[in-house]
Design a protein around this motif. Structure first.
Motif, PDB file in Angstrom:
ATOM      1  N   ARG A 277       0.777  -1.278   0.024  1.00 41.70           N
ATOM      2  CA  ARG A 277       0.089  -0.060  -0.020  1.00 41.70           C
ATOM      3  C   ARG A 277       0.913   1.341  -0.037  1.00 41.70           C
ATOM      4  O   ARG A 277       0.426   2.343  -0.204  1.00 41.70           O
ATOM      5  N   GLN A 278       2.162   1.052   0.289  1.00 46.53           N
ATOM      6  CA  GLN A 278       3.142   2.438   0.263  1.00 46.53           C
ATOM      7  C   GLN A 278       3.268   2.669  -1.007  1.00 46.53           C
ATOM      8  O   GLN A 278       3.729   3.937  -1.356  1.00 46.53           O
ATOM      9  N   ALA A 279       2.993   1.891  -2.140  1.00 47.66           N
ATOM     10  CA  ALA A 279       3.531   2.267  -3.433  1.00 47.66           C
ATOM     11  C   ALA A 279       2.191   3.444  -3.880  1.00 47.66           C
ATOM     12  O   ALA A 279       1.069   3.405  -3.540  1.00 47.66           O
ATOM     13  N   LEU A 280       2.890   4.367  -4.842  1.00 45.64           N
ATOM     14  CA  LEU A 280       2.275   5.420  -5.293  1.00 45.64           C
ATOM     15  C   LEU A 280       1.973   4.972  -6.639  1.00 45.64           C
ATOM     16  O   LEU A 280       2.776   5.279  -7.478  1.00 45.64           O
ATOM     17  N   VAL A 281       0.547   4.741  -7.152  1.00 47.33           N
ATOM     18  CA  VAL A 281       0.339   4.335  -8.312  1.00 47.33           C
ATOM     19  C   VAL A 281      -0.741   5.523  -8.957  1.00 47.33           C
ATOM     20  O   VAL A 281      -1.254   5.934  -8.053  1.00 47.33           O
ATOM     21  N   LYS A 282      -0.247   5.780  -9.949  1.00 44.77           N
ATOM     22  CA  LYS A 282      -1.025   6.727 -10.855  1.00 44.77           C
ATOM     23  C   LYS A 282      -1.664   5.887 -12.067  1.00 44.77           C
ATOM     24  O   LYS A 282      -0.854   5.135 -12.966  1.00 44.77           O
ATOM     25  N   ALA A 283      -2.857   6.428 -12.633  1.00 41.65           N
ATOM     26  CA  ALA A 283      -3.202   6.076 -13.765  1.00 41.65           C
ATOM     27  C   ALA A 283      -2.069   6.605 -14.980  1.00 41.65           C
ATOM     28  O   ALA A 283      -1.746   7.647 -14.912  1.00 41.65           O
ATOM     29  N   GLY A 284      -1.679   5.505 -15.745  1.00 42.79           N
ATOM     30  CA  GLY A 284      -0.766   5.775 -16.965  1.00 42.79           C
ATOM     31  C   GLY A 284       0.629   5.395 -16.582  1.00 42.79           C
ATOM     32  O   GLY A 284       1.613   5.455 -17.313  1.00 42.79           O
ATOM     33  N   ASP A 285       0.880   4.974 -15.296  1.00 43.26           N
ATOM     34  CA  ASP A 285       2.276   4.299 -14.958  1.00 43.26           C
ATOM     35  C   ASP A 285       2.715   3.199 -15.536  1.00 43.26           C
ATOM     36  O   ASP A 285       1.681   2.202 -15.872  1.00 43.26           O
TER      37      ASP A 285
END
Lengths: 168, 276
Positions: B200-208
């Motif tokens: 859950r620490q991961a920073l996910v963004k659309a388009g990654d």
């Protein structure tokens, strides 16, 4: 007698190749691949002895499995409908006994042919998709796939039967 | 005794039916277990031969697209090569043939002769087999991304477990942050796969961009997979991350097989740590 055996052999190979080379790759609406090879079960002559019919149906199913990497699913489903073909046919005709030698699917009325095909098709497809998904949470997927694929299978097999078999 | 014979006679079709269904059931169960090699698969001489024949016709229609893919990849590789030459532009240097010592991955080409993508569990068949050094558990990729892992081989053909399969679990990571996850498929759309187990620490963004993680001994690190389409973050963890694949899984022609030359070494090392 020889004629019937030859007919069956051609039908076996014809349906197998039709299924694995064409119908497994048509992808109607992106994902529907009708399973018309079960027309084998509709068209195989109705006889009192059924051993050969059951074994050949199993072999057709396992051949389809070899080609499409589905591991026994099609063999299981087609053997199932092959075994229950006679009782379902009796129920559709509302008869308790058949005149085995004379019986021909083409002599029935269109309604009865469609009803007969539809029952077997939906049973077969439901088994195939249930085993393939193998999870209760996917029940909606299983049912929708059964219905949509089934409609195309019924349509194509009915047209095929009316167009390509001789009326006696 | 007579009664037994009578019983068998009376129920002979039912008994035959049960025998056949049991056979089919055994095949299904064997097919389900991931670690067992399957008996019923399309990588045998007969089905493979037929698919090969059929494919030689249909491949003709994809020539244009295949050529374009190849020239795109050529251009990309030439760029890489140029970049490398500039970096090592020294007046003089000794040439040591170290390629054999340091080469970790070996690539070979094959052609897909049968492709499935509409079922829940999909497999591909390719036209190379044990004769060409292929073995189970080798990775299969193409110029756009990963495709699957080899499951069965015969002498001339091999059977590939597609990433569009329940049993396919591939280690992937975010390109920009080293957070690992597992690539799976929910069986809905063949262009979209899912990532689970991402911390859950991961920073996910659309388009990654998502690439292979290189944690397993199968795929090299950094092979393209796809881009994040959308995701759901609930109850302090990522519930669903949808990944749009770079590859169009419905149209795959030429593929490359990746062989990890250090695989045995890595596995033996990992085993020895576990055993201690």
């Amino acid at each position: 007698m020889n004629n019937i055996a030859l007919n069956n052999a051609i039908r076996f190979i014809g349906l197998l190749f039709l299924q694995v080379f064409i119908l497994n790759h048509v992808n109607i609406f992106g994902y529907i691949n009708p399973m018309v090879y079960i027309a084998w079960v509709f068209l195989y002559p109705v006889r009192k002895t059924r051993s050969l019919f059951l074994i050949l149906s199993f072999l057709l199913g396992i051949s389809i499995d070899f080609f499409s990497d589905s591991g026994g699913i099609n063999a299981f489903a087609i053997t199932f409908i092959a075994y229950f073909r006679l009782p379902i046919l009796m129920a559709v005709l509302r008869k308790s006994d058949l005149d085995y030698g004379q019986f021909n699917l083409k002599t029935l009325s269109a309604n009865k042919i469609i009803l007969f095909i539809a029952i077997l098709t939906f049973i077969h497809h439901f088994i195939v998709f249930s085993v393939e998904y193998f999870s209760f949470s996917e029940l909606l997927n299983i049912v929708s796939r059964t219905v949509f694929t089934g409609i195309f299978t019924i349509l194509i097999s009915f047209l095929g039967i009316t167009l390509f078999t001789k009326r006696k | 005794m007579r009664q037994i014979i009578y019983f068998i006679k009376k129920f002979r079709y039912f008994l035959l039916f049960i025998v056949l269904e049991t056979l089919a059931f055994i095949v299904i169960v064997q097919d389900r277990s991931y670690h067992q090699s399957k008996f019923v698969n399309s990588a045998n001489a007969i089905t493979g031969g037929f698919y090969n024949k059929a494919n030689s016709v249909s491949a003709f229609f994809h020539l244009k697209k295949d050529n374009q893919l190849l020239s795109e990849e050529n251009a990309r590789l030439k760029n890489l090569l140029d970049a490398k030459e500039n970096k090592f532009d020294l007046d003089s240097f000794t040439v040591k043939d170290t390629s054999q010592y340091f080469q970790k991955y070996d690539y070979s080409v094959a052609k897909v002769i049968n492709n499935n993508f509409t079922k829940r569990n999909n497999f591909l068949t390719i036209n190379k087999g044990a004769k060409y050094g292929l073995a189970p558990d080798l990775g299969v990729i193409n110029s756009k991304g990963i495709i699957g892992v080899i499951k069965n081989v015969s002498s001339n053909y091999a059977n590939v477990l597609s990433i569009l399969n329940t049993n396919s679990k591939i280690n992937v990571r975010l390109k920009n942050s080293n957070h690992f996850g597992t690539l799976v498929w929910d069986g809905k759309d063949y262009n979209i796969t899912q990532i689970i187990d991402i911390p859950r620490q991961a920073l996910v963004k659309a388009g990654d961009t998502i690439i292979t993680g290189g944690k397993s001994a199968i795929f090299p690190e950094g092979i393209a997979v796809g881009v994040v389409k959308d995701f759901k973050y609930e109850q302090n963890k990522y519930q669903i991350i949808n990944v749009m694949l770079f590859n169009d899984m419905s149209a795959i022609g030429e593929v490359q097989i990746v062989k990890n030359l250090h695989k045995d070494e890595q596995i033996i090392l990992e085993q020895s740590v576990v055993n201690e």
